[in-house]
Design a protein around this motif. Structure first.
Motif, PDB file in Angstrom:
ATOM      1  N   ALA A 227      -4.828  -2.156  -1.412  1.00 25.57           N
ATOM      2  CA  ALA A 227      -3.473  -1.753  -1.830  1.00 25.57           C
ATOM      3  C   ALA A 227      -2.730  -2.907  -2.494  1.00 25.57           C
ATOM      4  O   ALA A 227      -1.777  -2.689  -3.245  1.00 25.57           O
ATOM      5  CB  ALA A 227      -2.688  -1.238  -0.622  1.00 25.57           C
ATOM      6  N   TYR A 233       0.268   1.078 -11.594  1.00 27.48           N
ATOM      7  CA  TYR A 233       1.023   1.859 -10.614  1.00 27.48           C
ATOM      8  C   TYR A 233       0.497   3.282 -10.502  1.00 27.48           C
ATOM      9  O   TYR A 233       0.510   3.889  -9.425  1.00 27.48           O
ATOM     10  CB  TYR A 233       2.520   1.875 -10.983  1.00 27.48           C
ATOM     11  N   ASP A 236      -2.310   3.461  -8.037  1.00 24.80           N
ATOM     12  CA  ASP A 236      -1.771   3.354  -6.662  1.00 24.80           C
ATOM     13  C   ASP A 236      -1.162   4.689  -6.232  1.00 24.80           C
ATOM     14  O   ASP A 236      -1.343   5.144  -5.093  1.00 24.80           O
ATOM     15  CB  ASP A 236      -0.722   2.240  -6.587  1.00 24.80           C
ATOM     16  N   GLU A 237      -0.442   5.338  -7.145  1.00 21.95           N
ATOM     17  CA  GLU A 237       0.159   6.647  -6.829  1.00 21.95           C
ATOM     18  C   GLU A 237      -0.917   7.703  -6.591  1.00 21.95           C
ATOM     19  O   GLU A 237      -0.753   8.595  -5.752  1.00 21.95           O
ATOM     20  CB  GLU A 237       1.075   7.095  -7.977  1.00 21.95           C
ATOM     21  N   VAL A 239      -3.849   7.170  -5.270  1.00 23.20           N
ATOM     22  CA  VAL A 239      -4.377   6.942  -3.912  1.00 23.20           C
ATOM     23  C   VAL A 239      -3.443   7.579  -2.883  1.00 23.20           C
ATOM     24  O   VAL A 239      -3.897   8.242  -1.933  1.00 23.20           O
ATOM     25  CB  VAL A 239      -4.568   5.430  -3.647  1.00 23.20           C
ATOM     26  N   GLU A 240      -2.123   7.408  -3.068  1.00 25.80           N
ATOM     27  CA  GLU A 240      -1.145   8.042  -2.159  1.00 25.80           C
ATOM     28  C   GLU A 240      -1.300   9.560  -2.201  1.00 25.80           C
ATOM     29  O   GLU A 240      -1.261  10.232  -1.166  1.00 25.80           O
ATOM     30  CB  GLU A 240       0.285   7.668  -2.576  1.00 25.80           C
ATOM     31  N   TYR A 241      -1.466  10.104  -3.389  1.00 23.68           N
ATOM     32  CA  TYR A 241      -1.637  11.552  -3.580  1.00 23.68           C
ATOM     33  C   TYR A 241      -2.868  12.058  -2.813  1.00 23.68           C
ATOM     34  O   TYR A 241      -2.822  13.104  -2.164  1.00 23.68           O
ATOM     35  CB  TYR A 241      -1.754  11.825  -5.076  1.00 23.68           C
ATOM     36  N   ASN A 243      -4.272  10.757  -0.178  1.00 16.29           N
ATOM     37  CA  ASN A 243      -4.002  10.705   1.266  1.00 16.29           C
ATOM     38  C   ASN A 243      -3.019  11.802   1.687  1.00 16.29           C
ATOM     39  O   ASN A 243      -3.230  12.487   2.692  1.00 16.29           O
ATOM     40  CB  ASN A 243      -3.479   9.313   1.653  1.00 16.29           C
ATOM     41  N   GLU A 244      -1.962  11.964   0.891  1.00 15.92           N
ATOM     42  CA  GLU A 244      -0.936  12.977   1.212  1.00 15.92           C
ATOM     43  C   GLU A 244      -1.512  14.393   1.249  1.00 15.92           C
ATOM     44  O   GLU A 244      -1.101  15.230   2.052  1.00 15.92           O
ATOM     45  CB  GLU A 244       0.184  12.958   0.150  1.00 15.92           C
TER      46      GLU A 244
END
Length: 254
Positions: A227, A233, A236-237, A239-241, A243-244
């Motif tokens: 991370a 960016y 990184d977003e 990767v968040e998506y 996981n979410e």
């Protein structure tokens, strides 16, 4: 060729089939490599200047005239469609991207006369028959990691609209699906869905080039994702998506 033993004759025939070279060039390359096929290929492809001298520009001119647009000194979409028909290749086939890479074409769906001549001369092509014979070789170049990277990075400039710095999202998604079908990145569909849902803007060259590094170095379960790494960016977003949305759970790719 009748003076050669059967084993040598077979190698000459195989060499000519794969490379599209003349019998004279095949014999030259095989003799230079002591009749080892792999060495002969290295010799042949390493001698681009020799290859160029053996392409007949008269035949190249005829080929160019067949595909040239009637109103401008270029090959445009209709000419490329005709070329694909002659080669028995679908215009959407990724091998046509490899052809354009060899030609150093500046724009999708068009070749200048210089691009067409330079690319075909470098490949040792001066006839449709030789062009067809070289298609398997060009397809095989996608398996070479360094060449794939070069073709991937070339595709960004080739596919974007003239005068634009970024690549339209729909075009980028189409190109990624084409390229990663070849390279087989399991997250490509999730990446495209993420972009359509969250981003919906053009793609920068930095994001384009970094995504290949991400696909190549980070495993699909993201177990080695850092991370704090210097990813754009947007990655990184993404990767968040993942996981979410439960696509990645406890280090497992669903």
């Amino acid at each position: 060729m009748h003076k050669l033993g059967r084993g040598h004759r077979d190698k000459v025939q195989q060499f000519m089939t794969i490379t599209g070279a003349s019998e004279k060039l095949a014999l030259q390359a095989l003799k230079a490599s002591d009749w080892h096929l792999e060495g002969a290929f290295d010799f042949f492809y390493g001698q681009q200047s020799h290859i160029k001298s053996y392409t007949d520009t008269t035949y190249l001119e005829e080929l160019y005239k067949r595909y040239k647009d009637p109103y401008t000194d270029m090959i445009l979409a209709d000419g490329i469609t005709l070329l694909c028909n002659d080669l028995q290749v679908d215009p959407q086939d990724i091998v046509m991207l490899v052809v354009s890479w060899h030609m150093k074409a500046s724009t999708m769906c068009e070749y200048s006369k210089e691009e067409f001549f330079t690319g075909l001369q470098a490949l040792g092509i001066d006839s449709l028959e030789k062009f067809r014979e070289r298609i398997p070789f060009m397809r095989s170049e996608l398996k070479d990691e360094q060449k794939f990277r070069e073709i991937y990075n070339f595709a960004f400039g080739w596919a974007k609209e003239k005068g634009q710095k970024s690549l339209a999202l729909d075009t980028a998604i189409g190109m990624w699906q084409l390229l990663f079908a070849e390279k087989q990145w399991p997250l490509v569909d999730h990446w495209c869905q993420f972009l359509q849902a969250r981003h919906n803007k053009a793609i920068s060259r930095d994001t384009w080039s970094q995504l290949l590094e991400f696909a190549r170095t980070v495993d699909p379960a993201l177990s080695n994702y850092d991370a704090e790494g210097a990813w754009p960016y947007l990655i990184d977003e993404f990767v968040e998506y993942l996981n979410e949305n439960g696509i990645i759970q406890s280090g497992q790719f669903k």
